[in-house]
Design a protein around this motif. Structure first.
Motif, PDB file in Angstrom:
ATOM      1  N   HIS A   1       0.812  -1.216   0.000  1.00  0.00           N
ATOM      2  CA  HIS A   1       0.000   0.000   0.000  1.00  0.00           C
ATOM      3  C   HIS A   1       0.846   1.268   0.000  1.00  0.00           C
ATOM      4  N   ASP A   2       2.102   1.152   0.419  1.00  0.00           N
ATOM      5  CA  ASP A   2       2.971   2.321   0.572  1.00  0.00           C
ATOM      6  C   ASP A   2       3.403   2.816  -0.813  1.00  0.00           C
ATOM      7  N   MET A   3       2.825   3.923  -1.247  1.00  0.00           N
ATOM      8  CA  MET A   3       3.060   4.384  -2.615  1.00  0.00           C
ATOM      9  C   MET A   3       4.448   4.985  -2.803  1.00  0.00           C
ATOM     10  N   ALA A   4       5.005   5.606  -1.756  1.00  0.00           N
ATOM     11  CA  ALA A   4       6.373   6.109  -1.856  1.00  0.00           C
ATOM     12  C   ALA A   4       7.340   4.939  -2.027  1.00  0.00           C
ATOM     13  N   PHE A   5       7.078   3.868  -1.316  1.00  0.00           N
ATOM     14  CA  PHE A   5       7.884   2.651  -1.429  1.00  0.00           C
ATOM     15  C   PHE A   5       7.745   2.070  -2.835  1.00  0.00           C
ATOM     16  N   LEU A   6       6.533   2.062  -3.346  1.00  0.00           N
ATOM     17  CA  LEU A   6       6.278   1.569  -4.698  1.00  0.00           C
ATOM     18  C   LEU A   6       7.069   2.358  -5.728  1.00  0.00           C
ATOM     19  N   ARG A   7       7.012   3.668  -5.637  1.00  0.00           N
ATOM     20  CA  ARG A   7       7.707   4.501  -6.620  1.00  0.00           C
ATOM     21  C   ARG A   7       9.210   4.254  -6.620  1.00  0.00           C
ATOM     22  N   ARG A   8       9.754   3.980  -5.448  1.00  0.00           N
ATOM     23  CA  ARG A   8      11.201   3.810  -5.350  1.00  0.00           C
ATOM     24  C   ARG A   8      11.674   2.440  -5.797  1.00  0.00           C
ATOM     25  N   PHE A   9      10.894   1.389  -5.495  1.00  0.00           N
ATOM     26  CA  PHE A   9      11.419   0.040  -5.668  1.00  0.00           C
ATOM     27  C   PHE A   9      10.709  -0.806  -6.724  1.00  0.00           C
ATOM     28  N   ALA A  10       9.558  -0.380  -7.204  1.00  0.00           N
ATOM     29  CA  ALA A  10       8.818  -1.199  -8.171  1.00  0.00           C
ATOM     30  C   ALA A  10       9.273  -0.909  -9.596  1.00  0.00           C
ATOM     31  N   SER A  11       9.170  -1.908 -10.433  1.00  0.00           N
ATOM     32  CA  SER A  11       9.371  -1.718 -11.866  1.00  0.00           C
ATOM     33  C   SER A  11       8.080  -2.051 -12.603  1.00  0.00           C
ATOM     34  N   THR A  12       7.519  -3.228 -12.334  1.00  0.00           N
ATOM     35  CA  THR A  12       6.264  -3.643 -12.950  1.00  0.00           C
ATOM     36  C   THR A  12       5.175  -3.742 -11.892  1.00  0.00           C
ATOM     37  N   VAL A  13       3.985  -3.206 -12.217  1.00  0.00           N
ATOM     38  CA  VAL A  13       2.899  -3.113 -11.246  1.00  0.00           C
ATOM     39  C   VAL A  13       1.620  -3.675 -11.861  1.00  0.00           C
ATOM     40  N   THR A  14       0.878  -4.437 -11.052  1.00  0.00           N
ATOM     41  CA  THR A  14      -0.462  -4.899 -11.411  1.00  0.00           C
ATOM     42  C   THR A  14      -1.449  -4.256 -10.447  1.00  0.00           C
ATOM     43  N   VAL A  15      -2.531  -3.687 -10.983  1.00  0.00           N
ATOM     44  CA  VAL A  15      -3.536  -3.027 -10.154  1.00  0.00           C
ATOM     45  C   VAL A  15      -4.836  -3.814 -10.203  1.00  0.00           C
ATOM     46  N   LEU A  16      -5.349  -4.188  -9.027  1.00  0.00           N
ATOM     47  CA  LEU A  16      -6.646  -4.840  -8.921  1.00  0.00           C
ATOM     48  C   LEU A  16      -7.677  -3.854  -8.384  1.00  0.00           C
ATOM     49  N   HIS A  17      -8.915  -4.041  -8.818  1.00  0.00           N
ATOM     50  CA  HIS A  17     -10.021  -3.226  -8.311  1.00  0.00           C
ATOM     51  C   HIS A  17     -11.282  -4.078  -8.325  1.00  0.00           C
ATOM     52  N   GLU A  18     -11.892  -4.216  -7.137  1.00  0.00           N
ATOM     53  CA  GLU A  18     -13.121  -5.000  -6.998  1.00  0.00           C
ATOM     54  C   GLU A  18     -12.970  -6.402  -7.585  1.00  0.00           C
ATOM     55  N   GLY A  19     -11.815  -6.999  -7.326  1.00  0.00           N
ATOM     56  CA  GLY A  19     -11.581  -8.380  -7.727  1.00  0.00           C
ATOM     57  C   GLY A  19     -11.247  -8.591  -9.185  1.00  0.00           C
ATOM     58  N   ARG A  20     -11.061  -7.512  -9.923  1.00  0.00           N
ATOM     59  CA  ARG A  20     -10.730  -7.621 -11.350  1.00  0.00           C
ATOM     60  C   ARG A  20      -9.407  -6.919 -11.627  1.00  0.00           C
ATOM     61  N   LEU A  21      -8.739  -7.344 -12.688  1.00  0.00           N
ATOM     62  CA  LEU A  21      -7.514  -6.671 -13.108  1.00  0.00           C
ATOM     63  C   LEU A  21      -7.877  -5.351 -13.770  1.00  0.00           C
ATOM     64  N   LEU A  22      -7.397  -4.250 -13.176  1.00  0.00           N
ATOM     65  CA  LEU A  22      -7.692  -2.927 -13.711  1.00  0.00           C
ATOM     66  C   LEU A  22      -6.674  -2.529 -14.772  1.00  0.00           C
ATOM     67  N   CYS A  23      -5.405  -2.661 -14.453  1.00  0.00           N
ATOM     68  CA  CYS A  23      -4.352  -2.369 -15.422  1.00  0.00           C
ATOM     69  C   CYS A  23      -3.034  -2.918 -14.887  1.00  0.00           C
ATOM     70  N   GLU A  24      -2.046  -2.979 -15.749  1.00  0.00           N
ATOM     71  CA  GLU A  24      -0.703  -3.328 -15.307  1.00  0.00           C
ATOM     72  C   GLU A  24       0.303  -2.777 -16.295  1.00  0.00           C
ATOM     73  N   GLY A  25       1.522  -2.601 -15.809  1.00  0.00           N
ATOM     74  CA  GLY A  25       2.576  -2.031 -16.630  1.00  0.00           C
ATOM     75  C   GLY A  25       3.681  -1.495 -15.749  1.00  0.00           C
ATOM     76  N   THR A  26       4.494  -0.631 -16.311  1.00  0.00           N
ATOM     77  CA  THR A  26       5.549  -0.006 -15.538  1.00  0.00           C
ATOM     78  C   THR A  26       4.942   0.992 -14.546  1.00  0.00           C
TER      79      THR A  26
END
Length: 246
Positions: free
Chosen positions: A200-225
């Motif tokens: 959930h930590d978005m600052a942590f995400l920005r620093r350490f993530a490369s590829t991200v998958t986003v879920l919303h209401e049990g469905r895949l919303l989007c994914e990418g860099t």
């Protein structure tokens, strides 16, 4: 890279509530992937299905070409899937070293677990070095800080030699320094393992993530860099609100 984990047509229903709906998700071998979404998006439920804690209503979870749905939890662990929980699970009365040695022994026969340890195995020594707790090897785990307990739990997974590590909110409740150290640890572990991180930590995400998958209401919303997810207006609306940014 080749697909290590393939989720197809996954549906999870709890008393009429659809926690996950028609989810397709692929994780490539060697990836460090972040999984995000608002509360109730289905993130932890997905991990629970992968690890056998929750049985789906329908769908498939293939790990290295092997179907996981319907398998017992211990068989999924032995297949090469390891996981941490939002609350660390370590043995407070045992030393850091003994926690790691006990975890490393999960592949041994019971008689092997009962024998007194003579020296430190290469796997345990390597894990101690990786998690940075060598100076505390003989201290009981109960005296560790919150961050150190999480690092120990990650080390306890690493010594089991999993191909896939599932980390559920690993930096929740940590100080800034602990979060940074945890991110560096994850990047180090990801050199030899595939890692999926729920966070959930978005600052942590920005620093350490490369590829991200986003879920919303049990469905895949989007994914990418990270950049692609930041630019997606659907993420800004359903996850953070229109006035906020990832």
């Amino acid at each position: 890279m080749s697909a290590l984990l393939e989720v197809r047509g996954l549906n999870v229903v709890f008393s009429g509530f659809h926690a996950i709906t028609d989810l397709d998700f692929t994780l490539q071998a060697g990836e460090l992937r972040f999984l995000i979404g608002p509360n109730g998006a289905g993130k932890t439920t997905l991990i629970d299905v992968i690890t056998g804690l929750t049985r789906p209503a329908s769908g498939s979870v293939q790990f290295a070409g092997e179907e996981l749905v319907g398998k017992r939890e211990y068989r999924i662990v032995r297949a090469g899937v390891g996981r941490t929980f939002q609350t660390s699970v370590v043995f407070d009365e045992l030393s850091v070293l003994d926690n790691l040695d006990l975890a490393a022994g999960f592949r041994r026969r019971m008689t092997g677990l009962l024998r007194r340890r003579h020296g430190i195995s290469d796997d345990v020594a390597s894990a101690l070095d990786t998690i940075g707790l060598g100076d505390l090897a003989d201290r009981p785990a109960g005296v560790l800080s919150h961050g150190q307990r999480q690092w120990l739990e990650i080390g306890m997974l690493v010594v089991q030699r999993p191909r896939l590590l599932l980390l559920d909110e690993p930096v929740a409740g940590m100080s800034r320094d602990e979060r940074d150290r945890t991110g560096e640890l994850m990047q180090s572990v990801a050199k030899d393992h595939t890692v999926l991180v729920v966070e959930h930590d978005m600052a942590f995400l920005r620093r350490f993530a490369s590829t991200v998958t986003v879920l919303h209401e049990g469905r895949l919303l989007c994914e990418g860099t990270v950049a692609e997810v930041q630019a997606d207006p659907r993420v800004q609306e359903v996850y953070l609100g229109r006035k906020e940014r990832v």
